[in-house]
Design a protein around this motif. Structure first.
Motif, PDB file in Angstrom:
ATOM      1  N   UNK A 128      53.393  32.452  57.884  1.00 49.30           N
ATOM      2  CA  UNK A 128      53.478  33.395  59.004  1.00 49.30           C
ATOM      3  C   UNK A 128      52.140  34.124  59.113  1.00 49.30           C
ATOM      4  N   UNK A 129      51.362  33.839  60.162  1.00 51.19           N
ATOM      5  CA  UNK A 129      50.058  34.468  60.331  1.00 51.19           C
ATOM      6  C   UNK A 129      50.155  35.849  60.970  1.00 51.19           C
ATOM      7  N   UNK A 130      51.354  36.220  61.373  1.00 55.54           N
ATOM      8  CA  UNK A 130      51.559  37.554  61.955  1.00 55.54           C
ATOM      9  C   UNK A 130      52.163  38.520  60.930  1.00 55.54           C
ATOM     10  N   UNK A 131      52.307  38.063  59.679  1.00 54.60           N
ATOM     11  CA  UNK A 131      52.906  38.899  58.642  1.00 54.60           C
ATOM     12  C   UNK A 131      52.025  40.123  58.381  1.00 54.60           C
ATOM     13  N   UNK A 132      52.652  41.217  57.983  1.00 55.31           N
ATOM     14  CA  UNK A 132      51.909  42.446  57.704  1.00 55.31           C
ATOM     15  C   UNK A 132      51.008  42.276  56.491  1.00 55.31           C
ATOM     16  N   UNK A 133      51.417  41.441  55.547  1.00 57.25           N
ATOM     17  CA  UNK A 133      50.633  41.220  54.336  1.00 57.25           C
ATOM     18  C   UNK A 133      50.170  39.764  54.296  1.00 57.25           C
ATOM     19  N   UNK A 134      48.925  39.487  54.721  1.00 59.78           N
ATOM     20  CA  UNK A 134      48.439  38.097  54.745  1.00 59.78           C
ATOM     21  C   UNK A 134      48.299  37.480  53.368  1.00 59.78           C
ATOM     22  N   UNK A 135      48.325  38.318  52.315  1.00 59.00           N
ATOM     23  CA  UNK A 135      48.240  37.790  50.949  1.00 59.00           C
ATOM     24  C   UNK A 135      49.521  37.072  50.543  1.00 59.00           C
ATOM     25  N   UNK A 136      50.576  37.245  51.324  1.00 58.86           N
ATOM     26  CA  UNK A 136      51.871  36.612  51.016  1.00 58.86           C
ATOM     27  C   UNK A 136      52.384  35.942  52.287  1.00 58.86           C
TER      28      UNK A 136
ATOM     29  N   UNK B 216      39.131  38.376  53.738  1.00 61.83           N
ATOM     30  CA  UNK B 216      40.476  38.786  54.163  1.00 61.83           C
ATOM     31  C   UNK B 216      41.390  38.955  52.956  1.00 61.83           C
ATOM     32  N   UNK B 217      40.961  38.428  51.816  1.00 61.94           N
ATOM     33  CA  UNK B 217      41.751  38.526  50.591  1.00 61.94           C
ATOM     34  C   UNK B 217      41.607  39.933  50.015  1.00 61.94           C
ATOM     35  N   UNK B 218      42.720  40.553  49.682  1.00 61.36           N
ATOM     36  CA  UNK B 218      42.717  41.905  49.135  1.00 61.36           C
ATOM     37  C   UNK B 218      41.878  41.994  47.871  1.00 61.36           C
ATOM     38  N   UNK B 219      40.996  43.017  47.810  1.00 58.55           N
ATOM     39  CA  UNK B 219      40.140  43.295  46.651  1.00 58.55           C
ATOM     40  C   UNK B 219      39.182  42.152  46.332  1.00 58.55           C
ATOM     41  N   UNK B 220      38.799  41.398  47.364  1.00 56.58           N
ATOM     42  CA  UNK B 220      37.842  40.311  47.140  1.00 56.58           C
ATOM     43  C   UNK B 220      36.430  40.850  46.916  1.00 56.58           C
ATOM     44  N   UNK B 221      36.108  41.989  47.558  1.00 57.76           N
ATOM     45  CA  UNK B 221      34.758  42.549  47.465  1.00 57.76           C
ATOM     46  C   UNK B 221      34.259  42.759  46.038  1.00 57.76           C
ATOM     47  N   UNK B 222      35.021  43.499  45.203  1.00 61.38           N
ATOM     48  CA  UNK B 222      34.565  43.723  43.821  1.00 61.38           C
ATOM     49  C   UNK B 222      34.349  42.434  43.041  1.00 61.38           C
ATOM     50  N   UNK B 223      35.203  41.440  43.263  1.00 59.79           N
ATOM     51  CA  UNK B 223      35.067  40.175  42.534  1.00 59.79           C
ATOM     52  C   UNK B 223      33.819  39.440  42.987  1.00 59.79           C
ATOM     53  N   UNK B 224      33.540  39.461  44.289  1.00 63.34           N
ATOM     54  CA  UNK B 224      32.338  38.811  44.803  1.00 63.34           C
ATOM     55  C   UNK B 224      31.089  39.512  44.263  1.00 63.34           C
ATOM     56  N   UNK B 225      31.118  40.837  44.219  1.00 59.94           N
ATOM     57  CA  UNK B 225      29.990  41.604  43.684  1.00 59.94           C
ATOM     58  C   UNK B 225      29.712  41.230  42.230  1.00 59.94           C
ATOM     59  N   UNK B 226      30.768  41.174  41.436  1.00 57.25           N
ATOM     60  CA  UNK B 226      30.623  40.833  40.020  1.00 57.25           C
ATOM     61  C   UNK B 226      30.112  39.405  39.859  1.00 57.25           C
ATOM     62  N   UNK B 227      30.619  38.492  40.674  1.00 51.80           N
ATOM     63  CA  UNK B 227      30.245  37.075  40.564  1.00 51.80           C
ATOM     64  C   UNK B 227      28.755  36.865  40.848  1.00 51.80           C
ATOM     65  N   UNK B 228      28.230  37.571  41.858  1.00 50.44           N
ATOM     66  CA  UNK B 228      26.832  37.400  42.237  1.00 50.44           C
ATOM     67  C   UNK B 228      25.909  38.452  41.609  1.00 50.44           C
ATOM     68  N   UNK B 229      26.503  39.393  40.846  1.00 51.08           N
ATOM     69  CA  UNK B 229      25.687  40.401  40.176  1.00 51.08           C
ATOM     70  C   UNK B 229      25.010  41.352  41.140  1.00 51.08           C
ATOM     71  N   UNK B 230      25.760  41.778  42.169  1.00 49.41           N
ATOM     72  CA  UNK B 230      25.204  42.689  43.164  1.00 49.41           C
ATOM     73  C   UNK B 230      26.116  43.905  43.308  1.00 49.41           C
ATOM     74  N   UNK B 231      25.561  44.953  43.916  1.00 46.03           N
ATOM     75  CA  UNK B 231      26.347  46.168  44.137  1.00 46.03           C
ATOM     76  C   UNK B 231      27.165  46.051  45.410  1.00 46.03           C
ATOM     77  N   UNK B 232      28.100  46.983  45.578  1.00 43.92           N
ATOM     78  CA  UNK B 232      28.920  47.012  46.791  1.00 43.92           C
ATOM     79  C   UNK B 232      28.034  47.234  48.018  1.00 43.92           C
TER      80      UNK B 232
END
Length: 221
Positions: free
Chosen positions: A30-38, A185-201
């Motif tokens: 369901x692409x209209x769901x309130x929570x796209x993570x589920x 669009x994935x919840x809390x993806x930003x911090x993981x991407x920052x850690x993976x590439x060794x960059x700040x927010x």
């Protein structure tokens, strides 16, 4: 997703699953769901991919969410996918549209052809895929964390340089790929991407702005 659409596709999915047996998974997102993570609102024979009701989106779902309303996405039929356990699946993805023509859901079929491919020489016609379909199976992940990990690995493969040796331009290119694939669009993806590439927010936001500017410039050309 409209209730009448969901009811119809549930009945259709049940019929397909019974027709082809326990090796055929049918899933509705369901692409209209309130929570796209589920996004999974219905699934039958989920043991094929190890997914269940309430699990998160696939690559195709993220692409559709990222494309947004009015996107002219085409159904993807008879292509190969691969599960984390190594099963090879023959898959089809059909976009469900509402009365306004906007994509509201995804109806997907994943048929396990692992054993069939072992004897593909005698049943080539059953296992064949469309000539234009990718030759390498696309991964099907079980959860959001695995999906983000997979997208991060793909971004590095695209750039062709290990993260430790990436220049700023390399990282911008990788983050542009992640953005285009809907990773943010994935919840809390930003911090993981920052850690993976060794960059700040702050740096991530800066690289995202550059990536979006490049995309906009290319679209104007």
């Amino acid at each position: 997703m409209q209730e009448n659409h969901l009811d119809f596709y549930k009945r259709l999915g049940h019929a397909i699953a019974l027709q082809f047996g326990s090796g055929c998974e049918v899933v509705i997102h369901d692409l209209k769901a309130k929570d796209p993570d589920h996004s999974i609102v219905w699934i039958e024979n989920g043991h094929v991919t190890g997914r269940k009701l309430g699990d998160g989106p696939s690559h195709v779902v993220l692409e559709a969410l990222h494309a947004g309303a009015g996107a002219k996405l085409e159904d993807r039929l008879s292509y190969l996918t691969k599960t984390a356990s190594g099963k090879i699946l023959k898959s089809s993805t059909v976009f469900i549209r509402d009365s306004e023509g906007e994509i509201s859901g995804i109806f997907a079929i994943n048929f396990d052809i692992t054993m069939l491919r072992a004897v593909q020489g005698t049943i080539q016609w059953l296992c064949g895929v469309e000539p234009t379909a990718p030759k390498e199976p696309e991964p099907i992940v079980r959860n959001i964390a695995d999906l983000l990990d997979d997208l991060l690995e793909q971004s590095v493969e695209l750039v062709g340089t290990p993260v430790a040796l990436m220049s700023k331009d390399d990282k911008v290119r990788a983050i542009r790929y992640l953005n285009d694939a809907g990773a943010f669009l994935i919840t809390k993806s930003g911090p993981k991407v920052c850690k993976y590439f060794g960059i700040s927010k702050y740096t991530l936001y800066s690289y995202l702005d550059e990536a979006k500017a490049e995309s906009a410039h290319e679209a104007e050309e």
